[in-house]
Design an enzyme around this catalytic site. Structure first.
Site, short mmCIF file in Angstrom:
data_model
loop_
_atom_site.label_atom_id
_atom_site.label_comp_id
_atom_site.label_asym_id
_atom_site.label_seq_id
_atom_site.Cartn_x
_atom_site.Cartn_y
_atom_site.Cartn_z
N THR A 147 3.76 -1.07 21.30
CA THR A 147 3.61 0.25 21.93
C THR A 147 4.81 0.48 22.85
O THR A 147 5.42 -0.47 23.35
CB THR A 147 2.32 0.34 22.75
OG1 THR A 147 2.32 -0.70 23.74
CG2 THR A 147 1.09 0.21 21.87
N ASP A 151 15.26 1.41 8.19
CA ASP A 151 14.09 2.28 8.40
C ASP A 151 14.52 3.58 9.07
O ASP A 151 13.97 3.98 10.11
CB ASP A 151 13.04 1.56 9.24
CG ASP A 151 11.66 2.22 9.14
OD1 ASP A 151 11.43 2.96 8.16
OD2 ASP A 151 10.83 2.00 10.04
#
Length: 339
Positions: A20, A130
């Site tokens: 996170t 990515d």
């Protein structure tokens, strides 16, 4: 969890499978920061912890303002690692995409800016693996004015990034399928910087059309894609202004990496050229679309009349000369007029 080290956490700004990200505040330096924390369900996995820390080390070593910079790392009392980065507060390219398709000129400038950012990563010998809209941060108050205002793309989330020498030996298919090059999906280690070039093309195509170039949502979809299938033409969107864009995207998104651009800078240059062309042509095209009333009232520039106006003038000329033509050539004048 309110405080980590000297950083006061304020609100969560991102979450993924492994970590996170929080917006925090550094009281000592008087600046906002971003704090990335390994998810607690992965705390016991030594390999995941090491990959997490490798991302921080890699980001720290890249000397470019095109990549978010890491300046601190540490561990929580439960042993989970975290690292602290510059806070980039302009949102993401994914946020822009969710608001709807962009003006084509802005979309192309963004694509070129993305290609420049990825090129900076490649210059450091790193393959991102990515490149997706969600991983592309927008830094405010910098950048080129015509490239989407005063923002600039900054690369984030290098969790999958690898040194180019290492990438060729990877045997696991990872990434986001909608933006993943076919060779990356195979997971056989046979990919290099051109996999990122494919992703740049896919992201830019999505900015123009509102969707990725191919309808894939899983690794099997990537693997089963028809090698001969080209991305949909941009002609329905841009009409006669499409220029070389279909050819550019066909090359950037080529199934075979040897058919793609060799370097991200080359793709950036082509996208910049097309963005500039559309900018220059836009006033002329708007002028040609200006309607003409029955009273011949027009807002077009007299020195460069649009096609419809030229056709109207040709009609009036033929109408004025028609009696003379018939008188001189009889029925032959009809064929002349009909042409």
């Amino acid at each position: 969890m309110d405080v980590i080290g000297r950083y006061r956490l304020q609100d969560q700004i991102g979450a993924g499978a492994f970590a996170t990200v929080w917006r925090g505040y550094d009281d000592d330096l008087d600046v906002d920061v971003a704090v990335k924390i390994l998810a607690d369900n992965w705390a016991s996995r030594a390999d995941v912890r090491e990959r997490f820390l490798s991302e921080a080390r890699l980001m720290r070593k890249i000397a470019s303002d095109r990549v978010v910079r890491v300046f601190d790392l540490g561990r929580l009392p439960d042993g989970r690692p975290y690292f602290v980065m510059d806070y980039v507060g302009g949102g993401t390219l994914g946020d822009l995409l969710r608001q709807g398709t962009l003006d084509p000129v802005d979309a192309l400038w963004w694509g070129a800016d993305l290609a420049r950012a990825v090129a900076a990563l490649h210059h450091e010998g790193v393959v991102h693996r990515d490149v997706t809209p969600a991983n592309l941060l927008l830094r405010e108050n910098v950048g080129i004015e015509s490239g989407g205002g005063t923002h600039r793309i900054v690369l984030a989330d290098l969790g999958l990034a690898k040194r180019a020498a290492e990438a060729s030996g990877l045997t696991q298919a990872v990434g986001t399928p909608s933006y993943m090059a076919p060779e990356q999906g195979r997971g056989d280690g046979g990919f290099d910087e051109r996999a990122d070039i494919y992703a740049i093309g896919a992201v830019t195509y999505a900015l123009l059309t509102g969707h990725p170039p191919y309808a894939v949502s899983s690794i099997p979809d990537v693997l089963n894609r028809d090698p001969d299938l080209l991305p949909g033409s941009l002609q329905p969107l841009l009409h006669d202004a499409v220029g070389d864009l279909d050819d550019i995207f066909a090359r950037a998104l080529a199934y075979n990496p040897t058919d793609r651009f060799d370097r991200a800078e080359l793709l950036a240059e082509r996208l910049e050229a097309e963005a500039y062309r559309l900018e220059q042509e836009a006033p002329l095209r708007a002028q040609e679309r200006t309607s003409i009333t029955d009273d011949e009232v027009s807002t077009t520039v007299a020195t460069n009349p649009p096609v419809r106006r030229r056709r109207r003038r040709a009609w009036l000329w033929f109408a004025a000369t028609l009696p003379v033509v018939f008188a001189a050539a009889g029925v032959g004048g009809w064929y002349l007029f009909g042409q």
